[in-house]
Design a protein around this motif. Structure first.
Motif, PDB file in Angstrom:
ATOM      1  N   GLU A 112      41.127  43.645  53.393  1.00  0.00           N
ATOM      2  CA  GLU A 112      40.834  43.458  51.971  1.00  0.00           C
ATOM      3  C   GLU A 112      39.341  43.201  51.748  1.00  0.00           C
ATOM      4  O   GLU A 112      38.713  42.395  52.433  1.00  0.00           O
ATOM      5  CB  GLU A 112      41.643  42.278  51.441  1.00  0.00           C
ATOM      6  CG  GLU A 112      41.464  42.009  49.955  1.00  0.00           C
ATOM      7  CD  GLU A 112      42.345  40.868  49.474  1.00  0.00           C
ATOM      8  OE1 GLU A 112      42.813  40.904  48.331  1.00  0.00           O
ATOM      9  OE2 GLU A 112      42.567  39.917  50.274  1.00  0.00           O
ATOM     10  N   ASP A 113      38.797  43.893  50.765  1.00  0.00           N
ATOM     11  CA  ASP A 113      37.424  43.688  50.342  1.00  0.00           C
ATOM     12  C   ASP A 113      37.434  42.576  49.299  1.00  0.00           C
ATOM     13  O   ASP A 113      38.098  42.706  48.263  1.00  0.00           O
ATOM     14  CB  ASP A 113      36.879  44.989  49.734  1.00  0.00           C
ATOM     15  CG  ASP A 113      35.418  44.882  49.309  1.00  0.00           C
ATOM     16  OD1 ASP A 113      34.930  43.755  49.091  1.00  0.00           O
ATOM     17  OD2 ASP A 113      34.765  45.930  49.177  1.00  0.00           O
ATOM     18  N   PRO A 114      36.707  41.458  49.533  1.00  0.00           N
ATOM     19  CA  PRO A 114      36.724  40.348  48.566  1.00  0.00           C
ATOM     20  C   PRO A 114      36.333  40.777  47.159  1.00  0.00           C
ATOM     21  O   PRO A 114      36.798  40.185  46.176  1.00  0.00           O
ATOM     22  CB  PRO A 114      35.700  39.357  49.156  1.00  0.00           C
ATOM     23  CG  PRO A 114      35.648  39.675  50.611  1.00  0.00           C
ATOM     24  CD  PRO A 114      35.860  41.164  50.706  1.00  0.00           C
ATOM     25  N   GLY A 115      35.504  41.795  47.067  1.00  0.00           N
ATOM     26  CA  GLY A 115      35.111  42.262  45.750  1.00  0.00           C
ATOM     27  C   GLY A 115      36.126  43.174  45.098  1.00  0.00           C
ATOM     28  O   GLY A 115      35.976  43.518  43.915  1.00  0.00           O
TER      29      GLY A 115
END
Length: 670
Positions: free
Chosen positions: A399-402
């Motif tokens: 997962e990309d935090p953004g």
């Protein structure tokens, strides 16, 4: 109560006569015993023996009343008038009991009658305020079997109101706290139940929690800090109704032909909860007392929730510890459809092997959905997930935090709902200027190991011939590559995009009865893709199922969505010569979502013969789609041409939901 044999025989004879007049009651009791819903200790051994032999119930002396008179003398159900208890002599109670009753009579204000809306039964039990949620909301406790008259348990454990079988009108419920002796019809001020926040499974304690909202609401009754003890002085507050399952003479003696009004019935705890024993009491009750609070006369605190009785034996109540946990949000652990057993996990592993599994590193470099794909100043962000569903979204291992929740694939992304084991929403970028046509052959589906495998479906879940495996992102939509020399140049990037669509994370359960309606739905999808290819423009498409709490379940316990939505975003010429967004929304439905909107806005069309028809495709206003689904689509509402059309202007002015049934694609409002 006398124990003489002739009294026993007389009661047994009376029970048999009542059963002969009510075969449906006899059948219900037998089924309840066989299914284990009626505790064995409530049934005489000879009755159990008869059932085990496959015969009929010989006697239901101890189970013919689910609300019961326990003591034939000495337990008067006292009338309540103007929120005050009218005392009578209480020779069987300790001296000073009358003072204790007066000391706790304030409790009666928080007890109401559970009344039904659009149902042939006017009312069905008792409810009481168990929790205050701010100044303008209350939680009411009653029994599961009361709420189930008009509702069914939803997939998340809440209650979903049913509909009347002939009119299609939704059932509802209200609480009237002023149904007392001497009250006038004008005194009634029923408060509508806005939600059933919890409806117990049949395998859980007999509890339902209802939510009320409004002004000047009753106060919550305090809960006892400990379970009730044997011989504790208690009282039951509720609405006993005439009950043919109890002895007519006993009822006449106690109630003097005055029923369906609030009563305060003192008594004693007969047996404390614990050690495999139920909480029992001898307060006088009848049908209608279901859901009544059992309160301690010492301090006015609730020690139990009344739910059942045995004529001449005992009444039963749910203990206060269970009530406290439910109000705090704890829920019984049950084998719900979304739960996965160890055996299922093992089966999933085998199934995954036959379907195919892709490890996290397989997806390295996948960019996913690009919100800036349409160009400068034409951002097309992900719609916001409904607040109630967002906690169930999966967090991929990469997962990309953004970009929270997004499973990134080639040219598209998926936000996957773990409890439903299906995607909540998908987003795809379509490049009509650089399409690559890939022939479909030898489909093989895969699971994505970036999220738990046990939360993903497999081919066995689609074995039911009535269930289809539906791509949310269509196979052809992401198949493009600016580096391709032409539509037949199958580049690695285009091939990855094609193959990425064959992941179960991109598949939703679809009932086969949608097939007819899907013809135009698929025509719409083809129209979007071919238009983009023909005109050479770009588009962004969001697609998802509409999750309802009452979606029907497959035999495996999997909920099948009944409706799907689509939002299409593309660039369009603006009046100033530049570009702006153009956004249109669509719905594949029998009309349930539209009916919900009509009813919510109190439009007469929602209550005057609205009939769900065959599956059709509708164009729907984005604002209405957002309201009905809980999706945050505010970014796209200003770019919806449907709202600016003549039909849109008229609908907005009248407050109607804005939708167009599509019979042909040239009916789309652009």
């Amino acid at each position: 109560m006398s124990d003489e044999p002739r009294d026993e025989e007389a009661r047994t004879g009376a029970v048999r006569r009542r059963l002969a007049d009510a075969p449906e009651l006899r059948e219900a009791i037998e089924q309840a015993v066989k299914a284990g819903r009626l505790p064995a200790e409530m049934v005489p051994p000879r009755a159990l023996d008869a059932i085990d032999r496959g015969g009929e119930l010989e006697s239901v002396l101890h189970v013919d009343a689910l609300e019961a008179i326990v003591r034939r003398v000495g337990r008067p159900p006292l009338l309540v008038r103007n929120d005050a208890v009218e005392l009578e002599p209480l020779p069987d109670f300790p001296a000073g009991t009358d003072v204790l009753i007066k000391g706790v009579e304030r409790s009666v204000r928080s007890v109401g009658r559970v009344e039904f809306v659009n149902h042939q039964m006017a009312w069905g039990g008792t409810g009481w305020v168990i929790h205050e949620d701010g100044d303008s909301a209350r939680i009411v406790a009653t029994n599961r079997h009361v709420a189930k008259v008009v509702a069914q348990r939803g997939l998340d454990g809440s209650g979903v109101f049913l509909r009347a079988p002939f009119t299609g009108l939704p059932y509802g419920a209200e609480l009237d706290f002023k149904e007392e002796v001497g009250s006038n019809p004008g005194d009634a001020k029923p408060i509508r139940v806005v939600a059933i926040t919890y409806l117990a499974d049949d395998a859980a304690p007999d509890v339902a929690l209802l939510r009320l909202e409004g002004d000047d609401l009753p106060s919550a009754l305090p809960l006892a800090e400990a379970e009730a003890q044997a011989d504790q002085l208690v009282a039951l507050i509720g609405y006993p109704a005439y009950d043919s399952r109890n002895d007519p003479g006993d009822q006449a003696k106690y109630f003097r032909d005055l029923y369906e009004v609030k009563r305060f019935a003192p008594g004693f705890v007969m047996q404390a909860l614990g050690g495999g024993r139920a909480l029992t009491h001898d307060c006088t009750s009848l049908g209608g007392n279901s859901g009544s609070p059992l309160i301690s006369l010492d301090d006015g605190r609730v020690v139990g929730l009344h739910y059942a009785g045995q004529y001449g034996i005992a009444n039963s109540a749910v203990g206060v510890d269970t009530l406290r946990r439910l109000v705090a949000g704890e829920r019984p652990v049950l084998a719900a459809g979304a739960a996965v057993s160890q055996a299922q996990r093992a089966a999933d592993a085998t199934e995954a092997a036959s379907d195919g599994v892709h490890a996290p590193d397989f997806f390295g470099g996948r960019a996913g959905y690009d919100p800036a794909f349409l160009g400068d100043d034409l951002a097309a962000p992900w719609p916001g997930a409904p607040a109630a569903l967002e906690p169930g979204l999966a967090h991929p291992s990469d997962e990309d935090p953004g970009r929270p929740f997004e499973l990134r694939y080639t040219h598209f992304g998926v936000k996957y709902h773990l409890p439903r084991r299906q995607p909540l929403i998908t987003a795809v970028n379509i490049d009509g200027e650089h399409p690559v046509r890939i022939k479909r052959e030898g489909d093989r589906w895969f699971r994505d190991q970036r999220i738990p495998l046990e939360a993903q479906l497999g081919k066995d879940d689609y074995a039911d011939p009535e269930i289809d495996r539906g791509h949310m992102v269509r196979r052809e939509d992401p198949n493009w590559d600016p580096d391709a020399t032409g539509p037949t140049d199958v580049t690695e990037r285009a091939r990855l995009a094609n193959d990425d669509t064959f992941h179960y994370t991109n598949s939703a359960l679809q009932h086969s009865r949608m097939n007819q309606g899907k013809q135009l739905w698929q025509g719409l999808e083809n129209y979007i893709l071919e238009s983009a290819r023909t005109e050479g423009f770009k588009a962004c498409v969001f697609t998802g199922p509409i999750f309802r709490n009452d979606d029907p379940l497959l035999a495996a316990g999997l909920p099948v969505p009944q409706e799907f939505w689509k939002l299409v975003i593309m660039p369009a010429a603006s009046d100033g010569g530049g570009q702006r967004l153009h956004a249109t929304a669509y719905l594949l439905s029998q009309g349930e979502l539209i009916r919900d909107l009509l009813e919510k806005r109190s439009r007469v069309e929602g209550v005057e013969g609205f009939v769900l028809g065959a599956y059709r495709t509708f164009q729907i206003a984005i604002a209405d789609l957002a309201e009905a689904t809980g999706m945050d689509l505010a970014h796209y509402v200003p770019f919806d041409p449907l709202g600016g059309s003549r039909i849109g202007t008229e609908a907005i002015e009248s407050g109607e939901p804005l939708f167009v049934p599509l019979e042909m694609l040239d009916q789309i409002v652009t």
